[in-house]
Motif scaffolding. Structure first.
Motif, PDB file in Angstrom:
ATOM      1  N   VAL A 142     -16.726  17.169   0.931  1.00 27.54           N
ATOM      2  CA  VAL A 142     -15.392  16.625   0.665  1.00 27.54           C
ATOM      3  C   VAL A 142     -14.395  17.792   0.646  1.00 27.54           C
ATOM      4  CG1 VAL A 142     -13.956  15.334  -0.944  1.00 27.54           C
ATOM      5  CG2 VAL A 142     -16.385  14.746  -0.683  1.00 27.54           C
ATOM      6  N   ASP A 143     -13.406  17.718   1.529  1.00 30.59           N
ATOM      7  CA  ASP A 143     -12.360  18.741   1.628  1.00 30.59           C
ATOM      8  C   ASP A 143     -11.014  18.124   1.269  1.00 30.59           C
ATOM      9  OD1 ASP A 143     -14.244  20.596   2.491  1.00 30.59           O
ATOM     10  OD2 ASP A 143     -13.863  20.201   4.613  1.00 30.59           O
ATOM     11  N   VAL A 144      -9.973  18.968   1.210  1.00 32.73           N
ATOM     12  CA  VAL A 144      -8.631  18.496   0.880  1.00 32.73           C
ATOM     13  C   VAL A 144      -7.629  19.123   1.850  1.00 32.73           C
ATOM     14  CG1 VAL A 144      -6.831  18.369  -0.887  1.00 32.73           C
ATOM     15  CG2 VAL A 144      -9.240  18.262  -1.563  1.00 32.73           C
ATOM     16  N   HIS A 145      -6.772  18.267   2.445  1.00 31.45           N
ATOM     17  CA  HIS A 145      -5.673  18.716   3.290  1.00 31.45           C
ATOM     18  C   HIS A 145      -4.361  18.180   2.732  1.00 31.45           C
ATOM     19  CE1 HIS A 145      -7.519  20.037   7.374  1.00 31.45           C
ATOM     20  NE2 HIS A 145      -8.337  20.341   6.379  1.00 31.45           N
ATOM     21  N   ALA A 146      -3.270  18.872   3.024  1.00 26.33           N
ATOM     22  CA  ALA A 146      -1.934  18.411   2.656  1.00 26.33           C
ATOM     23  C   ALA A 146      -1.212  17.930   3.907  1.00 26.33           C
ATOM     24  CB  ALA A 146      -1.138  19.542   1.992  1.00 26.33           C
ATOM     25  N   MET A 147      -0.459  16.827   3.768  1.00 28.16           N
ATOM     26  CA  MET A 147       0.305  16.287   4.881  1.00 28.16           C
ATOM     27  C   MET A 147       1.547  15.594   4.348  1.00 28.16           C
ATOM     28  SD  MET A 147      -1.905  12.903   5.977  1.00 28.16           S
ATOM     29  CE  MET A 147      -3.474  13.786   6.032  1.00 28.16           C
ATOM     30  N   THR A 148       2.486  15.327   5.238  1.00 30.56           N
ATOM     31  CA  THR A 148       3.693  14.607   4.840  1.00 30.56           C
ATOM     32  C   THR A 148       3.425  13.105   4.814  1.00 30.56           C
ATOM     33  OG1 THR A 148       4.508  14.351   7.094  1.00 30.56           O
ATOM     34  CG2 THR A 148       5.133  16.372   5.913  1.00 30.56           C
ATOM     35  N   GLY A 149       4.332  12.384   4.171  1.00 29.38           N
ATOM     36  CA  GLY A 149       4.220  10.934   4.173  1.00 29.38           C
ATOM     37  C   GLY A 149       4.246  10.367   5.577  1.00 29.38           C
ATOM     38  N   ALA A 150       5.059  10.941   6.453  1.00 26.63           N
ATOM     39  CA  ALA A 150       5.131  10.465   7.836  1.00 26.63           C
ATOM     40  C   ALA A 150       3.811  10.678   8.561  1.00 26.63           C
ATOM     41  CB  ALA A 150       6.261  11.178   8.572  1.00 26.63           C
ATOM     42  N   GLN A 151       3.174  11.841   8.363  1.00 21.24           N
ATOM     43  CA  GLN A 151       1.873  12.093   8.978  1.00 21.24           C
ATOM     44  C   GLN A 151       0.823  11.118   8.458  1.00 21.24           C
ATOM     45  OE1 GLN A 151       1.773  16.262   7.803  1.00 21.24           O
ATOM     46  NE2 GLN A 151       1.750  16.894   9.964  1.00 21.24           N
ATOM     47  N   LEU A 152       0.848  10.861   7.177  1.00 26.03           N
ATOM     48  CA  LEU A 152      -0.105   9.929   6.581  1.00 26.03           C
ATOM     49  C   LEU A 152       0.070   8.534   7.161  1.00 26.03           C
ATOM     50  CD1 LEU A 152      -2.285   9.131   4.576  1.00 26.03           C
ATOM     51  CD2 LEU A 152      -0.524   9.008   2.794  1.00 26.03           C
ATOM     52  N   LYS A 153       1.286   8.086   7.302  1.00 24.92           N
ATOM     53  CA  LYS A 153       1.534   6.755   7.883  1.00 24.92           C
ATOM     54  C   LYS A 153       0.993   6.661   9.299  1.00 24.92           C
ATOM     55  CE  LYS A 153       5.645   5.816   5.070  1.00 24.92           C
ATOM     56  NZ  LYS A 153       7.129   5.677   5.049  1.00 24.92           N
ATOM     57  N   ASN A 154       1.154   7.721  10.074  1.00 19.23           N
ATOM     58  CA  ASN A 154       0.643   7.707  11.447  1.00 19.23           C
ATOM     59  C   ASN A 154      -0.877   7.608  11.482  1.00 19.23           C
ATOM     60  OD1 ASN A 154       3.173   7.876  12.660  1.00 19.23           O
ATOM     61  ND2 ASN A 154       3.161  10.122  12.706  1.00 19.23           N
ATOM     62  N   ILE A 155      -1.545   8.318  10.577  1.00 19.15           N
ATOM     63  CA  ILE A 155      -3.011   8.251  10.528  1.00 19.15           C
ATOM     64  C   ILE A 155      -3.478   6.868  10.096  1.00 19.15           C
ATOM     65  CG2 ILE A 155      -5.033   9.107   9.272  1.00 19.15           C
ATOM     66  CD1 ILE A 155      -3.665  11.863   9.249  1.00 19.15           C
ATOM     67  N   LEU A 156      -2.818   6.297   9.095  1.00 16.34           N
ATOM     68  CA  LEU A 156      -3.229   4.985   8.574  1.00 16.34           C
ATOM     69  C   LEU A 156      -2.953   3.862   9.567  1.00 16.34           C
ATOM     70  CD1 LEU A 156      -1.967   5.274   4.879  1.00 16.34           C
ATOM     71  CD2 LEU A 156      -4.307   5.561   5.730  1.00 16.34           C
ATOM     72  N   ALA A 157      -1.946   4.030  10.428  1.00 16.15           N
ATOM     73  CA  ALA A 157      -1.560   2.967  11.360  1.00 16.15           C
ATOM     74  C   ALA A 157      -2.423   2.933  12.605  1.00 16.15           C
ATOM     75  CB  ALA A 157      -0.087   3.139  11.766  1.00 16.15           C
ATOM     76  N   TYR A 158      -3.228   3.958  12.812  1.00 10.01           N
ATOM     77  CA  TYR A 158      -4.002   4.048  14.051  1.00 10.01           C
ATOM     78  C   TYR A 158      -5.007   2.903  14.134  1.00 10.01           C
ATOM     79  CZ  TYR A 158      -6.784   6.061  17.811  1.00 10.01           C
ATOM     80  OH  TYR A 158      -7.444   6.278  18.993  1.00 10.01           O
ATOM     81  N   PRO A 159      -5.033   2.157  15.253  1.00  8.10           N
ATOM     82  CA  PRO A 159      -5.959   1.018  15.375  1.00  8.10           C
ATOM     83  C   PRO A 159      -7.375   1.463  15.733  1.00  8.10           C
ATOM     84  CG  PRO A 159      -4.613   1.189  17.342  1.00  8.10           C
ATOM     85  CD  PRO A 159      -4.139   2.266  16.411  1.00  8.10           C
ATOM     86  N   ASN A 160      -8.281   1.425  14.774  1.00  4.72           N
ATOM     87  CA  ASN A 160      -9.678   1.724  15.041  1.00  4.72           C
ATOM     88  C   ASN A 160     -10.263   0.665  15.981  1.00  4.72           C
ATOM     89  OD1 ASN A 160     -12.665   1.042  14.189  1.00  4.72           O
ATOM     90  ND2 ASN A 160     -12.356   3.199  13.701  1.00  4.72           N
ATOM     91  N   PRO A 161     -11.107   1.065  16.963  1.00  2.00           N
ATOM     92  CA  PRO A 161     -11.661   0.096  17.918  1.00  2.00           C
ATOM     93  C   PRO A 161     -12.420  -1.059  17.271  1.00  2.00           C
ATOM     94  CG  PRO A 161     -12.026   2.334  18.682  1.00  2.00           C
ATOM     95  CD  PRO A 161     -11.475   2.451  17.293  1.00  2.00           C
ATOM     96  N   GLN A 162     -13.029  -0.832  16.088  1.00  2.00           N
ATOM     97  CA  GLN A 162     -13.762  -1.891  15.388  1.00  2.00           C
ATOM     98  C   GLN A 162     -12.865  -2.721  14.471  1.00  2.00           C
ATOM     99  OE1 GLN A 162     -15.093   1.346  15.556  1.00  2.00           O
ATOM    100  NE2 GLN A 162     -16.421   0.698  17.237  1.00  2.00           N
ATOM    101  N   GLY A 163     -11.596  -2.386  14.413  1.00  2.00           N
ATOM    102  CA  GLY A 163     -10.702  -3.121  13.528  1.00  2.00           C
ATOM    103  C   GLY A 163     -10.753  -2.652  12.087  1.00  2.00           C
ATOM    104  N   TRP A 164     -11.388  -1.489  11.833  1.00  2.00           N
ATOM    105  CA  TRP A 164     -11.457  -0.955  10.475  1.00  2.00           C
ATOM    106  C   TRP A 164     -10.116  -0.351  10.071  1.00  2.00           C
ATOM    107  CZ3 TRP A 164     -16.340   2.478  11.552  1.00  2.00           C
ATOM    108  CH2 TRP A 164     -17.441   1.653  11.825  1.00  2.00           C
ATOM    109  N   VAL A 165      -9.918  -0.239   8.771  1.00  2.95           N
ATOM    110  CA  VAL A 165      -8.772   0.492   8.231  1.00  2.95           C
ATOM    111  C   VAL A 165      -9.306   1.610   7.349  1.00  2.95           C
ATOM    112  CG1 VAL A 165      -7.281  -1.533   8.272  1.00  2.95           C
ATOM    113  CG2 VAL A 165      -8.583  -1.019   6.190  1.00  2.95           C
TER     114      VAL A 165
END
Length: 325
Positions: free
Chosen positions: A214-237
């Motif tokens: 388990v590691d830790v990275h820092a990111m902006t809210g905008a970067q986080l939103k982009n990662i969370l919005a990405y559509p996984n091929p299996q439909g996972w979130v």
């Protein structure tokens, strides 16, 4: 050989502790005097910090945080459970009732038999610490259990309550030393629910068998939103720990809160995850442009084991941190 995954936890009474074994004085002149009526440590946590890049062999530190101490100079005596040698750490005057220090450094390799660490405090009520697990160098015994659940903790197509529990375990394992505010988990590699009752080593393996750090990275809210919005091929979130909630609508994050407060695009958030998810190998995008903050965490399966033991009996999270419209 096993490595210890240090997760924070409160000290609880040790049934086997002998009375009259305290070595806590009041003030510097009395540090070496026996005082069997005092229990200076009111609460303590132990934390794990890996200091080598390799997962095994590994060198790691145990940090101890002690609360409730009288505000003058205090000597806290402790030992690793299962060993004979007592060690000591001195809290200076003016510590404000709380004190944190590195207690011990360990080096484990493939020949080391341990898979956990626990600390005993030498005072009349015989406090012992939470148990911290680490499985990268060794496996749990077949008959070993790790706390218990009050009911079934289910795994859904997108992660659900089980993924939420694992995310909570991740952030708990690294928060105190890294400042992590949130953890993210993919259901990738999860195979089964956690049944009600004692959690077996077989269930742990089915939940987090890869043993990723388990590691830790820092990111902006905008970067986080982009990662969370990405559509996984299996439909996972991606499933967050308890502090974060978000809504997906039309392929975008339309709402997101951290501790109940809306997240702005510019605010910086420290986020824990396993390094494979960060690297883009679980069907979600690589965390490009983020900043590495901390690489001292335990393996993910041991983080879960330590969290379950510390919080047992464990209730199932609600499974409602992500809303998809």
């Amino acid at each position: 050989m096993a490595v210890v995954v240090m997760v924070a936890g409160a000290f609880v009474p040790a049934a086997h502790a002998a009375p009259g074994q305290a070595v806590f004085g009041t003030g510097s002149a009395a540090l070496a005097q026996d005082d069997p009526v005092r229990n200076p440590v009111g609460k303590a946590t132990i934390l794990f910090e890996r200091t080598t890049a390799s997962k095994c062999p590994v060198t790691f530190r145990i940090h101890g945080s002690f609360e409730g101490l009288p505000d003058d100079v205090q000597l806290v005596r402790y030992r690793v459970v299962g060993t004979e040698k007592w060690r000591s750490v001195k809290a200076p005057a003016g510590h404000g009732g709380a004190f944190t220090a590195v207690l011990q450094t360990f080096t484990w390799d493939w020949e080391t038999a341990e898979t956990s660490v626990q600390i005993e405090i030498k005072q009349p009520d015989g406090l012992v610490s939470n148990v911290l697990h680490y499985f990268k160098c060794g496996s749990p015994g077949e008959d070993e259990t790790f706390g218990e659940t009050t009911g079934n903790i289910g795994l859904t197509a997108s992660g659900g309550p089980l993924a939420e529990l694992v995310a909570d375990a991740y952030v708990d394992a690294v928060q105190a030393l890294s400042g992590a505010e949130v953890a993210l988990v993919s259901r990738y590699g999860f195979h089964t629910d956690l049944d009600a009752g004692p959690v077996t080593s077989e269930e742990l393996w089915a939940t987090q068998s890869a043993g990723l750090a388990v590691d830790v990275h820092a990111m902006t809210g905008a970067q986080l939103k982009n990662i969370l919005a990405y559509p996984n091929p299996q439909g996972w979130v991606l499933t967050p720990s308890a502090a974060l909630r978000y809504t997906l609508e039309g392929g975008a994050v339309t709402e997101m809160t951290l501790n109940g407060v809306p997240v702005t695009d510019t605010q910086v958030i420290k986020i824990a995850a396993n390094y494979i998810l960060m690297g883009g190998w679980q069907g979600f995008p690589r965390w490009e442009g983020t900043t590495s903050v901390y690489h001292g965490g335990p393996d993910d399966m041991a983080a879960l084991a330590s969290y379950l033991v510390k919080n047992s009996p464990v209730n199932a999270p609600a499974g409602d941190r992500v809303t998809v419209r």
